[in-house]
Scaffold this motif. Sequence first.
Motif, short mmCIF file in Angstrom:
data_model
loop_
_atom_site.label_atom_id
_atom_site.label_comp_id
_atom_site.label_asym_id
_atom_site.label_seq_id
_atom_site.Cartn_x
_atom_site.Cartn_y
_atom_site.Cartn_z
N THR A 353 0.83 -1.21 0.00
CA THR A 353 0.00 0.00 0.00
C THR A 353 0.85 1.25 0.00
O THR A 353 0.61 2.18 -0.76
N ILE A 354 1.87 1.29 0.85
CA ILE A 354 2.78 2.43 0.90
C ILE A 354 4.21 1.97 0.60
O ILE A 354 4.56 0.80 0.79
N PHE A 454 -0.33 8.23 4.70
CA PHE A 454 0.68 9.20 5.11
C PHE A 454 0.51 9.59 6.58
O PHE A 454 1.50 9.77 7.29
N THR A 455 -0.71 9.71 7.04
CA THR A 455 -0.95 10.08 8.44
C THR A 455 -0.36 9.04 9.37
O THR A 455 0.32 9.37 10.36
N VAL A 472 11.37 9.30 2.24
CA VAL A 472 10.47 9.63 1.13
C VAL A 472 9.35 8.60 1.11
O VAL A 472 9.55 7.43 1.48
N TYR A 473 8.18 9.04 0.69
CA TYR A 473 6.96 8.25 0.85
C TYR A 473 6.12 8.29 -0.42
O TYR A 473 6.09 9.31 -1.14
N ALA A 474 5.44 7.18 -0.71
CA ALA A 474 4.44 7.16 -1.79
C ALA A 474 3.42 6.09 -1.45
O ALA A 474 3.70 5.15 -0.70
N ALA A 477 -2.66 5.30 -3.49
CA ALA A 477 -3.69 6.31 -3.77
C ALA A 477 -3.13 7.47 -4.57
O ALA A 477 -3.88 8.37 -4.97
N GLY A 478 -1.82 7.47 -4.82
CA GLY A 478 -1.21 8.51 -5.65
C GLY A 478 -0.53 9.61 -4.87
O GLY A 478 -0.07 10.59 -5.47
N ASN A 479 -0.43 9.50 -3.57
CA ASN A 479 0.19 10.54 -2.75
C ASN A 479 1.69 10.30 -2.61
O ASN A 479 2.16 9.16 -2.60
N ILE A 480 2.42 11.40 -2.50
CA ILE A 480 3.85 11.32 -2.22
C ILE A 480 4.17 12.29 -1.08
O ILE A 480 3.39 13.20 -0.79
#
Length: 832
Positions: A353-354, A454-455, A472-474, A477-480
């Motif tokens: 997922t992430i 992200f939360t 760094v994160y992604a 759902a398309g968030n970075i």
Amino acid sequence: MLRNRFANILSLLVSSMTKITLWLVTALSSLACAMPAYAQWLKPPVKPVEAQAPQQNIVLAGLAAPAHILVDTWGIPHIYAKSEDDMFFVQGFNAARDRLFQIDLWRRRGLGRLSYALGANFVEQDRAARLFLYRGDMRKEWLAYGKNAQRIATRFVAGINAYIDYVGSDPAKLPFEFSYFGYSPEKWQPEDVVRIRSHGLTRNAGSEFSRAMAACKSELAADQIRIALSPAWETKIPEGLDACLPPEVMRVFNLATQGVLVRGRDGQRAEGEPLLQVTMADGSGRPEVEGSNAWVVSPAKSSTGRPILASDPHRAHSTPSLRYIVHLNSPGLNVIGGGEPALPGISIGHNGTIAFGLTIFAIDQEDLYVYEINPANALEYKYQGKWEKMRVITETVPVRGLPAVQVELMFSRHGPVIYVDREKNRAYAVRTAWSEPGMAPYFGSIDYMYAKNFTEFKRAMLHWGAPSENQVYADTAGNIGWVSGGLAPIRPNWDGLLPVPGDGRYEWAGFWSGDKLPSLYNPSQGWFATANEQNLPSTYPYRERKLGFEWSQNGRFERISETLARLPKVSIEDSMRLQNDILSVPARRLQVLLNSISITDVRAKAASKLLTEWNLLETADSAAAALFEVWWTRYLGAAFRDAALPKPSSAVIRAVDMEGLLAALEKPQTRFGKDAFAKRDEVLEKSLSAAWNDMLRLGGTDATTWQWGKLHHSFFGHALANAADEATRTRLNVGPMPKHGGSDTVNISSFDPNNFRQVAGPSFRMILDVGDWDNSRAVNAPGQSGDPASRHYRDLAPMWLAGEYFPLLYSRARIEASTVTRIDLVPVARAK
């Protein structure tokens, strides 16, 4: 042979994979004859483990239900278990299966038990390591990582111990090193995983010492040549500090935090003779190894329409690799990526997922304290006007073949005492954030690898301790995003850049909470990158929080940023190329300077011509790259230092901040005073001439035959190989290999300028197609296995060297299709 080997490896790759640029492969091929040892390390191992046992069935006590380890063709273990308890148990079992010698040595070094296996020469290092063990409340320690931390560590070490029992019944199954050096692996306790702190990446205690020496022997301002402070900052000597520290003051600290470094032995070892001779690392002269690159790209910027996350941490090169790729699958958790082989979980990868990747974020987590000690009692130091007793612990260090040794460990209220100067009645101690609860390096990832957005990820990072990091994160759902993390001391009345008196005037006032560190979510530019540069936002209140002022050079970040910004869409292949990019940004800046000055010296003129006509790519077959790195690492910095500082200061400052050097050369009036441009030009010309002379010696009188790869080479060295005979050293080490890249390229090579041997850089690389996980890529050099007889001990080194990758498979069907070894683990009850 080289081309055949490359072809065999490339045939294993899926059709969607692409080669790195053609010039790189061609350059490497042309150098196959330049270094005979290059062909030797490509030979197949003595007895491929997988060829002998494509399927194994092992009965294990401690396992609740059947579990499976599927090892794919690149040596990646994919672990399937029916519960998390069993999954972490099997992870420990598998870590020992692949890396038992490595993790046993890691544990011995961290706990101060090297002497028991390696002899009396390691007693001093054992004592040093014991000073930095976590000695606090274990309940607070476990809770700091999350509610399941103790259970996870307990199951992980139970798996390690199960493997030790498994091989104990058949000594032939023990890793080669144990029989060769004549000792056995030790059982683990869960606390071993978290009590060991000295393997973490240390911060600026050594830099404080160097800065103090500059202030003592010259002037404090001279230290800006060694390392330029950023953001803009002017430090001062703390009130009450005698900056003239004993030269030996950092010896114990360096011993505690270095790896196992050994000298070679002469002749055969006599019975009972200590096995190895320890070598002392020079803490002030080590190449910078605390690097890393990472970036993340949003769906709008990505050619796949999904986020792309890239991460390549830079660590010391060794056999086996310091990173280990593993896939963990049980109900509730399905994670894959790289981690520390001696720790449960992963720290760089994804959970379906992430996705997450990391670089170092340079929080200052250390302080060197100086005490006045009682002339009548060396175990008392002055604190707030009174004599305070040091805490003294006596421990027994077992020594191989000899009686055990009693060692005294001394602690002040601030931390371990590393040196006592009885002539001056001074004592020195180090306070470290990484001695606090919850600071075991990388172990905090067992919390964030469960996050689903992200939360949750940011909440987990609020409690991250060490090493301090950019994450760094992604997500699917398309968030970075970007989250910085690390325990940051609050220093109310000083900046942490120099040692301070330990008399009570300089105390930490707690720690900044994690939400006071910078972060970013869905940046408007559609990407975020980090390469250890100073990346505090312009509005960040750095003067109040004083997180840190010592960062890496900007060259890698500048090259990554300009590349990502230039591409309208970023692909997986673009990220592969960028991780392997070998364009030198410092060389580009120096080309501009060379084109602007007039040179009269014949040798310097020839050097300038070669460099200004160069394409700036540090390929292994490049003459200009060889000349540039010799100039850059051996001559330019020293010439600048001598011109910019008076002689007393120049003699003290050993290193040079190369980013500051470039800035001063581009704007000489800021550093050289009267006749600044002429002085600058003289620095360039004289140092160029000296570098050309050196290249004539190193490469021969015909400059057209110079090649960077004839000097610069990668070498993955085994911790104990120097103590082995020549045939065994060849079996244990991987290399030397002609190497491209340089000291400031994205594909960085931290090398020893005395012999040009790469000692650190990327060995593990990962690029994730977030959402289409099977399209992700990775490589881990020299290989996944710690067994020199396994084909996975060195099989990935050619791929890594050529800038190539294998698919980081995630789906069960693709994994099954690529499996070459299946290990079925059966509980004792089921076996009966």
